[in-house]
Design a protein around this motif. Structure first.
Motif, mmCIF file in Angstrom:
data_model
loop_
_atom_site.group_PDB
_atom_site.id
_atom_site.type_symbol
_atom_site.label_atom_id
_atom_site.label_comp_id
_atom_site.label_asym_id
_atom_site.label_seq_id
_atom_site.Cartn_x
_atom_site.Cartn_y
_atom_site.Cartn_z
ATOM 1 N N GLY A 162 44.350 37.324 35.492
ATOM 2 C CA GLY A 162 45.725 37.763 35.305
ATOM 3 C C GLY A 162 46.636 36.648 34.845
ATOM 4 N N SER A 177 44.942 43.527 32.675
ATOM 5 C CA SER A 177 44.853 42.230 32.002
ATOM 6 C C SER A 177 44.947 42.377 30.483
ATOM 7 C CB SER A 177 43.552 41.523 32.381
ATOM 8 O OG SER A 177 42.429 42.314 32.034
ATOM 9 N N TYR A 224 51.265 41.379 38.593
ATOM 10 C CA TYR A 224 50.037 42.146 38.805
ATOM 11 C C TYR A 224 50.034 42.738 40.211
ATOM 12 C CZ TYR A 224 47.141 41.046 34.757
ATOM 13 O OH TYR A 224 46.620 40.958 33.501
ATOM 14 N N TYR A 259 51.536 37.860 41.395
ATOM 15 C CA TYR A 259 50.671 38.969 41.769
ATOM 16 C C TYR A 259 50.953 39.376 43.213
ATOM 17 C CZ TYR A 259 47.796 35.908 44.667
ATOM 18 O OH TYR A 259 47.355 35.066 45.645
ATOM 19 N N TRP A 300 45.877 46.765 38.311
ATOM 20 C CA TRP A 300 44.725 46.090 37.695
ATOM 21 C C TRP A 300 43.838 47.059 36.920
ATOM 22 C CZ3 TRP A 300 43.696 41.272 36.578
ATOM 23 C CH2 TRP A 300 42.403 40.943 36.149
ATOM 24 N N THR A 330 47.091 44.011 42.421
ATOM 25 C CA THR A 330 45.638 44.112 42.476
ATOM 26 C C THR A 330 45.200 44.648 43.834
ATOM 27 O OG1 THR A 330 43.562 42.893 42.245
ATOM 28 C CG2 THR A 330 45.418 41.700 43.184
ATOM 29 N N ASP A 347 40.162 38.353 39.597
ATOM 30 C CA ASP A 347 41.257 39.175 39.084
ATOM 31 C C ASP A 347 42.522 38.344 38.915
ATOM 32 O OD1 ASP A 347 39.482 41.220 39.254
ATOM 33 O OD2 ASP A 347 40.583 42.392 40.746
#
Length: 223
Positions: free
Chosen positions: A91, A61, A78, A99, A53, A80, A87
């Motif tokens: 994303g 992003s 992602y 994610y 991230w 994170t 977030d």
């Protein structure tokens, strides 16, 4: 083999992910700067991209959005540091497919990668890319960025052949034979010249469509 590009500025995490995934027969390249990821992607597309991230020169992003503007179907995950809903939402809005929240179990990360690739299997084979151009074989459609470009059947066939052979020079005779002669329609060499000229104009003269003088044409990424 699954090829992974991993944007991660934490050397320890990057090393552990790389070592584990390579034990699973993956090929992993770790980048600690967004600029380096962009440069690598322009030259070659991996199977999947993992994005941290926060990076020293920007946010994941931003990189995700940059990727999606160029390669619509490239799988992106992602990573994170927390389950922050902001977030995660950001994303997905910018095009992420999945994610994983840090700290994560490496086996879980690998299973999520496999699951995502199963979901997207075959999608990339129906879409061909070169710079901002995209040819969708399933829809028989051509796009320049997000805009659909209306092309004739010969123009579509020419672009399809060149994009399926991206990086290779296709001779004028090969195009004449594959686009026209297969249908039993004899045409002279000037027909290809005129058709290619119209195609270039419709696509706004893309730099990735190159003329190899006195020989043929070649598609290759330039961005």
């Amino acid at each position: 083999m699954i090829e992974v590009y991993y944007a991660e500025d934490d050397e320890t995490i990057g090393k552990s992910v790389k070592e584990y995934l390579e034990q699973q027969n993956c090929k992993v390249t770790v980048f600690d700067r967004i600029a380096d990821v962009k440069k690598a992607l322009i030259g070659h597309l991996p199977t999947i991209v993992l994005l941290d991230w926060n990076m020293p020169d920007g946010q994941g992003s931003e990189l995700c959005l940059w990727i999606r503007e160029r390669w619509i179907t490239l799988p992106i995950v992602y990573l994170t540091v927390r389950g922050d809903s902001h977030d995660i939402v950001t994303g997905f809005q910018n095009g992420a497919d999945d994610y994983v929240v840090k700290p994560f179990d490496l086996a879980v990360l690998y299973s999520r990668i496999l699951a995502l690739l199963r979901r997207t299997e075959g999608v990339t084979h129906t879409k061909l890319f070169c710079d901002d151009l995209m040819l969708d074989k399933e829809k028989t459609a051509v796009y320049n960025g997000q805009k659909e470009i209306v092309v004739s059947q010969p123009e579509y066939r020419i672009l399809l052949i060149l994009m399926e052979n991206k990086g290779k020079t296709i001779t004028r005779n090969q195009l004449l034979e594959q686009v026209w002669d297969r249908s039993g329609n004899y045409v002279n060499d000037n027909t290809l010249t005129v058709t290619m000229k119209r195609l270039r104009e419709k696509l706004n003269h893309p730099a990735c469509l190159k003329t190899i003088r006195s020989f043929g044409y070649r598609m290759e990424d330039t961005q």
